[in-house]
Enzyme design. Structure first.
Site, PDB file in Angstrom:
ATOM      1  N   SER A 180      45.262  37.522  27.407  1.00 56.54           N
ATOM      2  CA  SER A 180      45.208  37.091  28.729  1.00 56.54           C
ATOM      3  C   SER A 180      45.030  35.629  29.074  1.00 56.54           C
ATOM      4  O   SER A 180      45.556  35.222  30.149  1.00 56.54           O
ATOM      5  CB  SER A 180      44.144  38.147  29.479  1.00 56.54           C
ATOM      6  OG  SER A 180      42.915  37.846  29.003  1.00 56.54           O
ATOM      7  N   HIS A 208      47.845  43.752  29.357  1.00 51.94           N
ATOM      8  CA  HIS A 208      48.872  42.695  29.865  1.00 51.94           C
ATOM      9  C   HIS A 208      50.331  42.839  29.240  1.00 51.94           C
ATOM     10  O   HIS A 208      51.122  42.075  29.833  1.00 51.94           O
ATOM     11  CB  HIS A 208      48.559  41.390  29.715  1.00 51.94           C
ATOM     12  CG  HIS A 208      47.452  40.738  30.556  1.00 51.94           C
ATOM     13  ND1 HIS A 208      47.773  40.250  31.793  1.00 51.94           N
ATOM     14  CD2 HIS A 208      46.197  40.718  30.323  1.00 51.94           C
ATOM     15  CE1 HIS A 208      46.629  39.885  32.420  1.00 51.94           C
ATOM     16  NE2 HIS A 208      45.745  40.186  31.493  1.00 51.94           N
ATOM     17  N   LYS A 239      47.519  46.444  36.570  1.00 51.71           N
ATOM     18  CA  LYS A 239      48.193  45.094  36.456  1.00 51.71           C
ATOM     19  C   LYS A 239      49.854  45.348  36.900  1.00 51.71           C
ATOM     20  O   LYS A 239      50.043  45.686  38.084  1.00 51.71           O
ATOM     21  CB  LYS A 239      48.042  44.671  34.982  1.00 51.71           C
ATOM     22  CG  LYS A 239      46.667  44.041  34.986  1.00 51.71           C
ATOM     23  CD  LYS A 239      46.233  43.405  33.754  1.00 51.71           C
ATOM     24  CE  LYS A 239      44.959  42.881  33.826  1.00 51.71           C
ATOM     25  NZ  LYS A 239      44.023  43.065  32.584  1.00 51.71           N
TER      26      LYS A 239
HETATM   27  C1  LIG Z   1      42.609  43.621  32.657  1.00 51.81           C
HETATM   28  C2  LIG Z   1      42.434  43.918  31.359  1.00 51.81           C
HETATM   29  C3  LIG Z   1      41.696  45.167  31.191  1.00 51.81           C
HETATM   30  C4  LIG Z   1      40.785  46.034  32.246  1.00 51.81           C
HETATM   31  O1  LIG Z   1      41.844  46.413  33.131  1.00 51.81           O
HETATM   32  P1  LIG Z   1      41.587  47.128  34.607  1.00 51.81           P
HETATM   33  O2  LIG Z   1      42.363  48.185  34.801  1.00 51.81           O
HETATM   34  O3  LIG Z   1      41.922  45.825  35.403  1.00 51.81           O
HETATM   35  O4  LIG Z   1      39.996  47.545  34.514  1.00 51.81           O
HETATM   36  C5  LIG Z   1      41.282  45.696  29.918  1.00 51.81           C
HETATM   37  N1  LIG Z   1      41.917  44.862  29.000  1.00 51.81           N
HETATM   38  C6  LIG Z   1      42.349  43.931  28.942  1.00 51.81           C
HETATM   39  C7  LIG Z   1      42.875  43.288  27.751  1.00 51.81           C
HETATM   40  C8  LIG Z   1      42.672  43.221  30.191  1.00 51.81           C
HETATM   41  O5  LIG Z   1      43.455  42.096  29.999  1.00 51.81           O
END
Ligand SMILES: *Cc1c(COP(=O)(O)O)cnc(C)c1O
Length: 392
Positions: A180, A208, A239
């Protein structure tokens, strides 16, 4: 009431750091441009890759679900009943991901915590990339399993870890699909090959990558043609999918076991109908509107090229996440503040989220940014970058 006065001092220290979180209130829907403090700002900080937060089909599905089923579910799914819609979404996600089954959690965060804490015990070990997401780290903290961290994307170090841990009963290699903070993609074909050679299990967190990589946004496992070779795929619905939630796509055995043992699934209430209905509609959107994914990548190429042509250091991202690396913490904070004052929202990210001296403004373009939005943003980056002598 007395008790927490010392936090004031701690807060004064935190405020100096580039990782200090200022809650910025937005007064509009989440999209390519947002309303903040009476101004319109170009949003380059969201994970709303495909712009699905405002997709008419998903909004309509959510409205219909509220009319028919109300606003809440009133319980965890093991107690007062699972809505048919929850099961339908899991079937749909499993079919989408080419796995036997899937299980939906309240968020990607709880999916990671749930799966890691439930599936491993004292005799096992997690082998985890150094830059994995916080929710994986917390999931590892909650297991009784041992842990070994390998250098980010370093296959030599991963192999060493696999060689050194052969006495454990079960070994699982865990990696983000797309990282990320840098936007780089995990070397999954190599990871899978090594894990198979050393008889380890594999878990990929595609938060992502869901909706971004692979056919119709199926993720990095599909992107690299590794379907059937990764034991556990975690995805997020929060996301690119534009709603909220997380899921585990895996074998029926794993998903059935998680229903018995994954604590966030067992002890936290399930998604309201509107959320589940919007997620269901989102899968149809992914299957039917390839144009959105094409536009995301077109915008990504345009924006990366623009930043590069201006002379910024944009690291080695291979995804729509583009870091603009500045280095110095204070300078990066100033950069981000000035961009915002000029109408562009880019998150300032510093130590400890990224290594000291590698502070950056992280940008993420979406499919719903117009060329004009992106050109305007590039013009602002150019103006502020020159003003702060980051570029010439
Ligand atoms: C954003 C993210 C999460 C968390 O996801 P949410 O649905 O926002 O709780 C988990 N793992 C990774 C790699 C992320 O980038």
């Amino acid at each position: 009431m007395k008790g927490f006065e010392y936090l004031q001092e701690e807060m004064d220290r935190l405020r100096e750091r580039s990782s200090f979180h200022q809650l910025v209130e937005i007064a509009s829907e989440q999209s390519g441009r947002v309303q903040i403090g009476g101004r319109e700002v170009i949003q380059l900080s969201s994970n709303n890759y495909l712009g699905l937060t405002t997709h008419p089909k998903m909004k309509a599905a959510a409205f219909r679900a509220i009319e028919k089923l109300g606003t809440g579910t009133g319980s965890v799914r093991t107690i007062a009943g699972t809505f048919s819609m929850h099961v339908e979404l899991e079937r749909k996600l499993a079919a989408f991901k080419h796995t036997e089954a899937s299980l939906v959690f309240q968020s990607g965060f709880t999916a990671n915590v749930g799966v890691l804490s439930a599936l491993l015990d004292e005799q096992d070990i997690v082998i985890s990339d150094a830059l994995n997401h916080a929710s994986i780290i917390d999931g590892i903290r909650l297991t009784k399993a041992a842990r070994r961290i390998y250098q980010h994307a370093d296959m030599g170090d991963l192999e060493k870890a696999l060689q050194e841990t052969q006495h454990y009963r079960k070994r699982i290699v865990v990696t983000d699909g797309v990282f990320s903070m840098d936007g780089d993609v995990a070397p999954l074909p190599d990871i899978v090959e090594l894990a198979e050679m050393y008889d380890a299990l594999i878990m990929v967190d595609d938060a992502h990558a869901s909706g971004v990589f692979g056919r119709n946004g199926r993720g990095t496992v599909d992107h690299f043609d590794l379907n059937g070779r990764v034991h556990i795929q975690v995805g997020t619905l929060s996301k690119a999918i534009g709603v909220l939630g997380g899921y585990v796509a895996s074998s029926s055995a794993v998903c059935e076991y998680l229903i018995q043992r994954a604590r966030p699934f067992l002890f936290s209430t399930s998604h309201p109908p509107a959320v589940t209905a919007a997620c269901l509609a989102a899968v149809d959107v992914l299957l039917n509107e390839q144009g959105l994914i094409d536009r995301l990548w077109e915008n990504t190429r345009f924006f990366k090229q623009g930043l590069q042509d201006l002379g910024f250091d944009i690291g080695k991202s291979e995804s729509p996440i583009t870091p603009v690396i500045v280095g110095d913490e204070a300078l990066t904070m100033k950069f981000s503040d000035r961009l915002f004052a000029e109408g562009v929202m880019g998150t300032c990210i510093g130590y400890p989220t990224v290594p000291a001296g590698a502070a950056r403004v992280r940008t993420i373009v979406t499919a719903v940014h117009t060329k004009e939005d992106l050109q305007t943003a590039l013009d602002v980056f150019a103006k502020v970058g020159r003003e702060l002598k980051l570029i010439t």
